[in-house]
Design a protein around this motif. Structure first.
Motif, PDB file in Angstrom:
ATOM      1  N   HIS A 136       8.555  19.193  23.527  1.00  0.00           N
ATOM      2  CA  HIS A 136       9.270  17.961  23.874  1.00  0.00           C
ATOM      3  C   HIS A 136       8.926  16.899  22.834  1.00  0.00           C
ATOM      4  O   HIS A 136       7.760  16.584  22.611  1.00  0.00           O
TER       5      HIS A 136
ATOM      6  N   ALA B 284       9.842  12.914  21.487  1.00  0.00           N
ATOM      7  CA  ALA B 284      10.460  11.632  21.827  1.00  0.00           C
ATOM      8  C   ALA B 284      10.055  10.617  20.775  1.00  0.00           C
ATOM      9  O   ALA B 284       8.896  10.573  20.349  1.00  0.00           O
TER      10      ALA B 284
ATOM     11  N   ARG C  16      18.460  12.889  24.933  1.00  0.00           N
ATOM     12  CA  ARG C  16      18.759  11.630  25.613  1.00  0.00           C
ATOM     13  C   ARG C  16      18.592  10.499  24.619  1.00  0.00           C
ATOM     14  O   ARG C  16      17.658  10.512  23.819  1.00  0.00           O
TER      15      ARG C  16
ATOM     16  N   TYR D  35      18.378   6.283  24.791  1.00  0.00           N
ATOM     17  CA  TYR D  35      18.269   5.125  25.689  1.00  0.00           C
ATOM     18  C   TYR D  35      18.382   3.835  24.890  1.00  0.00           C
ATOM     19  O   TYR D  35      17.907   3.765  23.758  1.00  0.00           O
TER      20      TYR D  35
ATOM     21  N   ARG E   3      11.220   2.508  25.569  1.00  0.00           N
ATOM     22  CA  ARG E   3      10.630   3.434  26.538  1.00  0.00           C
ATOM     23  C   ARG E   3       9.116   3.305  26.483  1.00  0.00           C
ATOM     24  O   ARG E   3       8.516   3.287  25.413  1.00  0.00           O
TER      25      ARG E   3
ATOM     26  N   GLN F 218       7.243   6.429  30.796  1.00  0.00           N
ATOM     27  CA  GLN F 218       8.629   6.902  30.868  1.00  0.00           C
ATOM     28  C   GLN F 218       8.843   8.128  29.995  1.00  0.00           C
ATOM     29  O   GLN F 218       9.555   9.057  30.382  1.00  0.00           O
ATOM     30  N   VAL F 219       8.226   8.156  28.824  1.00  0.00           N
ATOM     31  CA  VAL F 219       8.325   9.334  27.954  1.00  0.00           C
ATOM     32  C   VAL F 219       7.718  10.542  28.654  1.00  0.00           C
ATOM     33  O   VAL F 219       8.284  11.636  28.653  1.00  0.00           O
TER      34      VAL F 219
ATOM     35  N   ASP G   8       7.418  10.983  31.887  1.00  0.00           N
ATOM     36  CA  ASP G   8       8.304  11.338  33.000  1.00  0.00           C
ATOM     37  C   ASP G   8       9.474  12.180  32.505  1.00  0.00           C
ATOM     38  O   ASP G   8       9.884  13.130  33.168  1.00  0.00           O
ATOM     39  N   ASP G   9      10.030  11.830  31.344  1.00  0.00           N
ATOM     40  CA  ASP G   9      11.125  12.617  30.775  1.00  0.00           C
ATOM     41  C   ASP G   9      10.687  14.044  30.498  1.00  0.00           C
ATOM     42  O   ASP G   9      11.453  14.988  30.656  1.00  0.00           O
TER      43      ASP G   9
ATOM     44  N   ASP H  85      10.780  15.815  33.908  1.00  0.00           N
ATOM     45  CA  ASP H  85      12.019  15.752  34.694  1.00  0.00           C
ATOM     46  C   ASP H  85      12.780  17.065  34.677  1.00  0.00           C
ATOM     47  O   ASP H  85      13.354  17.482  35.665  1.00  0.00           O
TER      48      ASP H  85
END
Length: 116
Positions: free
Chosen positions: A29, A31, A88, A90, A94, A98-99, A101-102, A105
């Motif tokens: 992942h 971000a 995603r 946004y 962030r 929040q990162v 949580d992504d 998710d």
């Protein structure tokens, strides 16, 4: 993650990079965050902020958001060798929470049969 050095730059980028190389066959992942007020850009790998955050950088409008490639001297280069999923974008900043949580998710890696 790369941001151009100037509005007119075609051959200069500031890079925020991961602390360790990617592992082949393992879904990762990624971000990237950018704060226009402070000029900071950070990369997160599997929810962990990497050490190489950029500071004092300016993002410039007018160019396309590129994922899995870059533009150098007008040519598309550095093509990503792998799959992209769960993308995603946004507006706004962030937070680290929040990162993270992504990350939990969903798991787009399962599309490619790769576990996190």
């Amino acid at each position: 993650m790369a941001l151009p050095c100037s509005r007119t730059s075609t051959n200069c980028f500031n890079y925020a990079q991961s602390d360790a190389p990617a592992v082949k066959g393992l879904w990762t992942h990624l971000a990237g965050t950018y704060d226009a007020t402070t000029g900071s850009a950070c990369l997160y790998v599997n929810g962990v902020q990497q050490a190489g955050c950029l500071t004092g950088v300016q993002a410039y409008d007018g160019g396309a958001l590129m994922l899995g490639r870059a533009r150098w001297s007008g040519n598309l280069v550095e093509h990503w060798q792998g799959g992209l999923a769960g993308i995603r974008v946004y507006s706004g900043i962030r937070t680290a929470t929040q990162v993270q949580d992504d990350l939990t998710d969903d798991d787009p890696g399962r599309i490619f049969g790769i576990t996190h």
